[in-house]
Scaffold this motif. Structure first.
Motif, short mmCIF file in Angstrom:
data_model
loop_
_atom_site.label_atom_id
_atom_site.label_comp_id
_atom_site.label_asym_id
_atom_site.label_seq_id
_atom_site.Cartn_x
_atom_site.Cartn_y
_atom_site.Cartn_z
N SER A 88 17.54 -44.73 -15.18
CA SER A 88 16.09 -44.82 -15.32
C SER A 88 15.39 -44.20 -14.10
CB SER A 88 15.66 -46.28 -15.49
OG SER A 88 14.27 -46.37 -15.59
N GLU A 89 15.91 -44.46 -12.92
CA GLU A 89 15.33 -43.88 -11.70
C GLU A 89 15.45 -42.36 -11.69
OE1 GLU A 89 17.18 -45.79 -8.37
OE2 GLU A 89 16.26 -47.74 -8.83
N TYR A 90 16.58 -41.84 -12.16
CA TYR A 90 16.75 -40.38 -12.25
C TYR A 90 15.74 -39.80 -13.24
CZ TYR A 90 21.44 -41.25 -10.24
OH TYR A 90 22.49 -41.65 -9.46
N LEU A 91 15.59 -40.46 -14.38
CA LEU A 91 14.71 -39.96 -15.43
C LEU A 91 13.24 -40.03 -15.03
CD1 LEU A 91 16.46 -41.44 -18.59
CD2 LEU A 91 16.48 -39.07 -17.81
N ASN A 92 12.89 -40.98 -14.18
CA ASN A 92 11.50 -41.13 -13.73
C ASN A 92 11.24 -40.43 -12.40
OD1 ASN A 92 10.57 -42.68 -15.93
ND2 ASN A 92 11.64 -44.46 -15.10
N GLY A 93 12.25 -39.78 -11.86
CA GLY A 93 12.10 -39.05 -10.61
C GLY A 93 11.95 -39.94 -9.38
N LYS A 94 12.36 -41.19 -9.50
CA LYS A 94 12.23 -42.12 -8.38
C LYS A 94 13.38 -42.03 -7.40
CE LYS A 94 9.29 -45.38 -10.80
NZ LYS A 94 9.14 -46.71 -11.35
N SER A 95 14.50 -41.50 -7.84
CA SER A 95 15.62 -41.29 -6.92
C SER A 95 16.44 -40.11 -7.39
CB SER A 95 16.49 -42.55 -6.81
OG SER A 95 17.26 -42.72 -7.96
N GLU A 96 17.25 -39.60 -6.48
CA GLU A 96 18.12 -38.48 -6.78
C GLU A 96 19.56 -38.96 -6.73
OE1 GLU A 96 17.31 -35.07 -4.40
OE2 GLU A 96 15.18 -35.11 -4.88
N PRO A 97 20.42 -38.34 -7.51
CA PRO A 97 21.82 -38.77 -7.52
C PRO A 97 22.53 -38.43 -6.22
CG PRO A 97 21.54 -36.82 -8.87
CD PRO A 97 20.17 -37.24 -8.44
N THR A 98 23.54 -39.23 -5.91
CA THR A 98 24.40 -38.91 -4.78
C THR A 98 25.16 -37.64 -5.13
OG1 THR A 98 26.26 -40.16 -5.68
CG2 THR A 98 24.72 -41.37 -4.23
N LEU A 99 25.79 -37.04 -4.14
CA LEU A 99 26.55 -35.81 -4.38
C LEU A 99 27.64 -36.03 -5.42
CD1 LEU A 99 26.83 -32.87 -3.71
CD2 LEU A 99 28.27 -33.48 -1.77
N LYS A 100 28.31 -37.18 -5.35
CA LYS A 100 29.38 -37.49 -6.31
C LYS A 100 28.82 -37.57 -7.72
CE LYS A 100 32.72 -41.02 -7.54
NZ LYS A 100 33.16 -42.38 -7.36
N ILE A 101 27.72 -38.27 -7.89
CA ILE A 101 27.12 -38.40 -9.23
C ILE A 101 26.51 -37.08 -9.67
CG2 ILE A 101 25.38 -39.63 -10.60
CD1 ILE A 101 27.88 -41.29 -9.84
N ALA A 102 25.96 -36.32 -8.73
CA ALA A 102 25.41 -35.01 -9.07
C ALA A 102 26.50 -34.11 -9.67
CB ALA A 102 24.79 -34.36 -7.83
N ARG A 103 27.69 -34.17 -9.09
CA ARG A 103 28.82 -33.40 -9.63
C ARG A 103 29.14 -33.86 -11.06
NH1 ARG A 103 32.11 -34.53 -5.03
NH2 ARG A 103 31.47 -33.09 -3.43
N GLU A 104 29.14 -35.16 -11.26
CA GLU A 104 29.44 -35.70 -12.59
C GLU A 104 28.38 -35.27 -13.60
OE1 GLU A 104 32.28 -37.74 -13.59
OE2 GLU A 104 32.83 -36.63 -11.78
N ILE A 105 27.12 -35.34 -13.20
CA ILE A 105 26.04 -34.92 -14.10
C ILE A 105 26.21 -33.45 -14.45
CG2 ILE A 105 23.55 -34.47 -14.23
CD1 ILE A 105 23.16 -37.05 -12.55
N SER A 106 26.46 -32.63 -13.46
CA SER A 106 26.63 -31.20 -13.70
C SER A 106 27.82 -30.93 -14.61
CB SER A 106 26.80 -30.47 -12.37
OG SER A 106 26.94 -29.09 -12.58
N ARG A 107 28.93 -31.56 -14.32
CA ARG A 107 30.17 -31.32 -15.06
C ARG A 107 30.12 -31.92 -16.47
NH1 ARG A 107 34.95 -33.83 -15.76
NH2 ARG A 107 34.44 -35.57 -14.40
N LYS A 108 29.76 -33.19 -16.56
CA LYS A 108 29.83 -33.88 -17.85
C LYS A 108 28.68 -33.54 -18.79
CE LYS A 108 32.63 -37.81 -16.43
NZ LYS A 108 32.69 -39.27 -16.27
#
Length: 119
Positions: A88-108
């Protein structure tokens, strides 16, 4: 070079006329084929200058992938291994993913790294 929106609209009409005849698309020796290609290039240049396509935000990219894949926030959180509140925070722009989660978002989710990292 297209100099005004009026010229742009007139050229769009002409392109549509040319596209209505398949010979204008397939016969590379046709005058109309050449005209169609020249006009198409002019329109592409004009649109690139006056109607540029903006890079989507991370939120927009995630929402698109969720819609395409029929994912809910809950199913996405399970898929990425984060809480639904974090999604929800990512979708509302309230926070950004950590590098590990950013990789997962990009990959998955098959989202370009530059979008995920905001570069």
């Amino acid at each position: 070079m297209i100099k005004s929106e009026k010229e742009y609209n007139a050229i769009i009409v002409r392109i549509e006329e040319l596209l209505s005849n398949p010979d204008n698309i397939e016969n590379t020796d046709s005058k109309n084929y050449i005209e169609l290609n020249l006009l198409s290039d002019m329109v592409a240049d004009y649109e690139e200058k006056y109607f540029p396509i903006q890079t989507p935000t991370l939120s927009e990219a995630i929402r698109l992938r969720m819609q395409e894949r029929g994912l809910t926030q809950k199913s996405l959180s399970e898929y990425l291994g984060v809480s639904t509140s974090r999604i929800s925070e990512y979708l509302n722009g309230k926070s950004e993913p950590t590098l590990k989660i950013a990789r997962e978002i990009s990959r998955k989710l098959d989202i370009e790294a530059s979008i995920v990292l905001g570069v």
